[in-house]
Every structure is written in C-alpha cells, then in structure tokens.
Design an enzyme around this catalytic site. Structure first.
Site, PDB file in Angstrom:
ATOM      1  N   GLY A   1       2.963  -8.363  -1.903  1.00 49.12           N
ATOM      2  CA  GLY A   1       4.026  -8.778  -2.814  1.00 49.12           C
ATOM      3  C   GLY A   1       5.341  -8.178  -2.368  1.00 49.12           C
TER       4      GLY A   1
ATOM      5  N   GLY B   1      -0.324  -3.941  -0.871  1.00 49.12           N
ATOM      6  CA  GLY B   1       0.210  -2.586  -0.910  1.00 49.12           C
ATOM      7  C   GLY B   1       0.946  -2.171   0.339  1.00 49.12           C
TER       8      GLY B   1
ATOM      9  CB  CYS C   1      22.349   7.233 -23.957  1.00 50.11           C
ATOM     10  SG  CYS C   1      22.694   8.747 -24.856  1.00 50.11           S
TER      11      CYS C   1
END
Length: 468
Positions: A314, A270, A387
């Site tokens: 990570g 983290g 969209c």
C-alpha cells in the site's frame, strides 16, 4: 519523542537547503527557474490559489508508474521460479475511487478492511472478484455485503468468523473462497504498533492453531479454503523478515497440502519507503526476487510446487507520490540549550492531517517550495496549529534561516496514511486531495468546510428553505 527536548537524531545540515532528495519526493517534482516548485507540472502557487492550504497533492503518474513497477517486479520474480504472482493494493494506505481506478487499470487487485472501504472499491467499479476483505471483527453486515457482491477472497481471522461467514454464504447459496490469517511469529523491525505477526496481538491464528481452523473450514460446504495469509508489519526495509516468515508459513502450507489443494499463499505487504534522505529502502525488484526465492527454496526442500504468491503493498505504491502543502503562519526562535537554538515553524495544518508523527514518532522531511533561499539553514521543528504540545509534523529539519510567514512549505512522502488517519481535531476541516499530472490538477476528494462540520451537529438549527 518529546515536544520540548533536543532531537535524538537531528539530520545533518544539507549542502543545499533547496534540494529535493530524489528518492523522497515524487519523481515529477522540480524546482523552477524562479525558485518555486511544481508537482506534476503544476506550480505550488497555482495549487494554493485554486485549492488553498493545507492541501494533499497526489501525483497520478507516480502512483500508476509505481503500481506497474511493483506488479512487474513480482510477476518477473514469480515467473523465474515457475509460478504466478498476484498483487493487491492495500487500500488503507490511501483510498478514494480514483486511486482504485488507477491501480486496477494497472493490473492490481485491491485489499479492503471494512465495509466502508469495500463500498468505495465497488463504487469505483473494481471487479468484486479482484477484491480481498480483511479485518479482525467483520460484522454480519460486512460479510453479507462481501458474499452478495462476489468478493474474491475473505481473509478469516477467528473461529467465530468462520462460522459466521459459513452461515451467511450458505444462506445465499454461495461457496465463498477464504484464506486464513496466521501469525508467523516473526517480529518485524518496526514500530510496535506496526508489527503484526507477533503472537500477542489481535490479528489471525497462531501457527499451531491454524491447522484446526483450516480443518473446520474444509468441513463446511459453503466455504472453500484457498490459502494462508501472513503480514509481518509495515515500513520494513530489507527481505530478511519476509524470508523467515515465508519459511514458517510454507512449512504449515506443506502440512496442510495433505488435506487437499491449496492454490495460494499471501505474504502481505509492509515494504518501506524513504521518508528522509537517510532512509534506504530495498529496491522493489530486489525485494521481490529475494522473497520469491526464499519461498521457492522452502518449497524445493519439501518437494512441493511453489504456490501462487500474493502480496499487498500500500505505502510502497502511493507513499512517495503524495506531498502535503502548507502555508507558514508564524516563526518562533526558541533557545533549547546554551549553544542550541531551534526555530519553531508553525503551519496551517498539523496532526489533524498527519497524525503519524504524534502516533508513531514518524520522521519526515520538509522544504520551502515557494522560493529559493541562499540564507544558511537553521535547525527547525515544523509544528501544527492544534492545542497540543505533541502536534509536530516534522520533528527536526534544516530550513532556510529566513523562513517567514507566507512561505509555502511542503512535506513529502505523505501519500500513505495521512489522509487515511485525518481527523477534525480542534474542529479543523479535513483538507481536499488534488491529483496532479501533465500540468493539470483536479480535486479527487473534496475538502471539508466549517459548514460541513456544523451540519453534523444536531444542536445547530437546519437552514430554512429560503436561507438554504
């Protein structure tokens, strides 16, 4: 974040709209004499010509160097306090066989969370004993693959899973090493969806429930309890939350030692990175020392040895190494208020290749990378072609006031979670991933085509052999 309102924290206008912030962009990124930018020694014009846009660009040298840096930081900190460290790469940040090969070559193990991630790691040749399997709802198929492949550690997440895994391991004559995921109750200062150690969420055992889970594991001859695991969240700056979590986990660890040896404590990952120039993450060497020191203090206070400490970065390994390259399609000035006008800069990708802005309100930066501009900057919002009003890539950035169709725009720090969260929304094919380094570029994940998307639609007739 509103799709139509003024940004709550617009960044200050830069002194140089062409500058690449050192801590945000890959270390090898440089603007050439002609004003264009090269990544890993490869000019952006060459990347666009060969691979098209949108394009994920990943600097191999940056990934490898960062993996070494993180591993060495924790090794040094652990050795200073009389123990060892083990660093896993958290594969969910970005996963393909090449990145697995890079990080394992640099001495890291790999943390996977699904059968698919496990399959990629094994296909890359990662030693199974250097893999850890996470997940709050591992299927019997996934657990069986882990056991029969020889996965080093399975992190168990529930009482049901303990029984399920024990039966599978016994059926295959295996004693499986397991860790128990616990929630320390430390509320990390991050987005709610990224905070994973508070009590009201799907992962792990509360601290007061973990002892009975461990007791059950110790009763089962096909399982071996090797330690506790805790993860407090993602994109966290500073070590205070990790230190507080460690103190609580070590308290539980000390109590559990009364029932037998426990070699490891895994404190998760983290660790945050810089997405914008305003971000100021703690240097990894300082972070490692502060976290390991906190563990050592807690162990000393209880008169116990410091266990082997495991960590699972990570984003901190791969985030800064990645850049997404786009081509500008349209530019539209929009009057937001009497004294404020903003440029809407539309690019040929969007939330299908970077969902984080829409999902978390994540902040990114951007630069025009195909040329240099001396025109004063204009407050801009980089948006995609989907969209969806929330299809925003960079909410607020200062780009050259002459930004125009055909310009190449790059968004840095997209190495983590952009490819991983990519989708086919609006039936847009996912972009390729290209590794760069030493002036060379190669595809490491092939991009999709419209034909690929149609091939999955059962209502589209399959091509006949003569037309294949």
């Amino acid at each position: 974040m509103s799709a139509t309102s003024e940004p709550t924290t617009a960044p200050p206008a830069p002194a140089d709209v062409n500058a690449l912030a050192e801590k945000v962009w890959p270390p090898d990124a440089e603007r050439n004499d002609d004003g264009s930018v090269a990544f890993g020694g490869v000019p952006v014009a060459d990347l666009q010509h060969r691979f098209g846009t949108p394009l994920y660009v990943l600097d191999e040298n940056a990934v490898r160097a960062r993996a070494r840096e993180v591993r060495e930081a924790f090794d040094i900190a652990a050795e200073r306090h009389g123990t060892r460290a083990k660093v896993y790469y958290a594969a969910k940040a970005f996963l393909c066989t090449e990145t697995v090969r890079w990080v394992t070559a640099e001495g890291l193990s790999v943390d996977v969370a699904t059968g698919g991630e496990l399959a990629v790691a094994l296909a890359a040749g990662a030693p199974a004993e250097r893999l850890g399997l996470h997940g709050n709802n591992k299927s019997e198929v996934e657990l069986t693959r882990a056991v029969t492949s020889g996965v080093g550690t399975v992190v168990v997440d529930s009482l049901i899973e303990i029984e399920r895994l024990a039966a599978i391991a016994a059926g295959h004559g295996v004693v499986q090493d397991v860790s128990v995921r616990v929630n320390s109750g430390v509320h990390a200062e991050t987005h709610d969806f990224l905070a994973t150690a508070h009590e009201d969420q799907k992962f792990g055992f509360a601290l007061d429930a973990a002892e009975s889970a461990v007791a059950r594991i110790r009763e089962l001859p096909s399982l071996r309890f090797i330690g506790l695991h805790c993860h407090i969240g993602s994109q966290i700056f500073g070590a205070a939350g990790f230190a507080e979590s460690a103190s609580r986990v070590i308290g539980l660890h000390a109590r559990l030692l009364e029932g037998g040896e426990i070699p490891t404590v895994n404190l998760g990952g983290g660790f945050g990175i810089a997405y914008t120039e305003a971000d100021d993450p703690t240097p990894i060497a300082d972070l490692a020392e502060e976290i390991v020191s906190a563990v050592a203090r807690e162990c000393a206070a209880r008169g116990i040895a410091v266990p082997v400490l495991a960590f699972e970065p990570g984003r901190a390994i791969v985030g800064r190494a990645g850049v997404t390259l786009y081509e500008v399609g349209t530019v539209k000035p929009v009057t937001v208020a009497d004294d404020l006008q903003r440029l809407y800069v539309s690019v040929d990708g969007g939330m299908s290749d970077n969902a984080r802005t829409a999902l978390y309100g994540a902040a990114y930066s951007a630069r025009i990378v195909s040329r240099r501009s001396d025109v004063p900057p204009a407050l801009s919002r980089v948006v995609g072609k989907h969209c969806e009003a929330g299809d925003i890539v960079v909410d607020a950035e200062w780009l050259p006031g002459d930004v125009a169709p055909g310009d190449l725009l790059a968004v840095p720090a997209t190495g983590a979670y952009c490819f991983s969260l990519a989708s086919n929304y609006n039936y847009i094919p996912r972009p390729p991933v290209v590794a760069v380094g030493g002036g060379a570029a190669r595809v490491i994940v092939r991009g999709e085509t419209i034909d690929d998307l149609l091939a999955r639609d059962a209502g589209v007739p399959a091509p006949t052999e003569g037309n294949a």
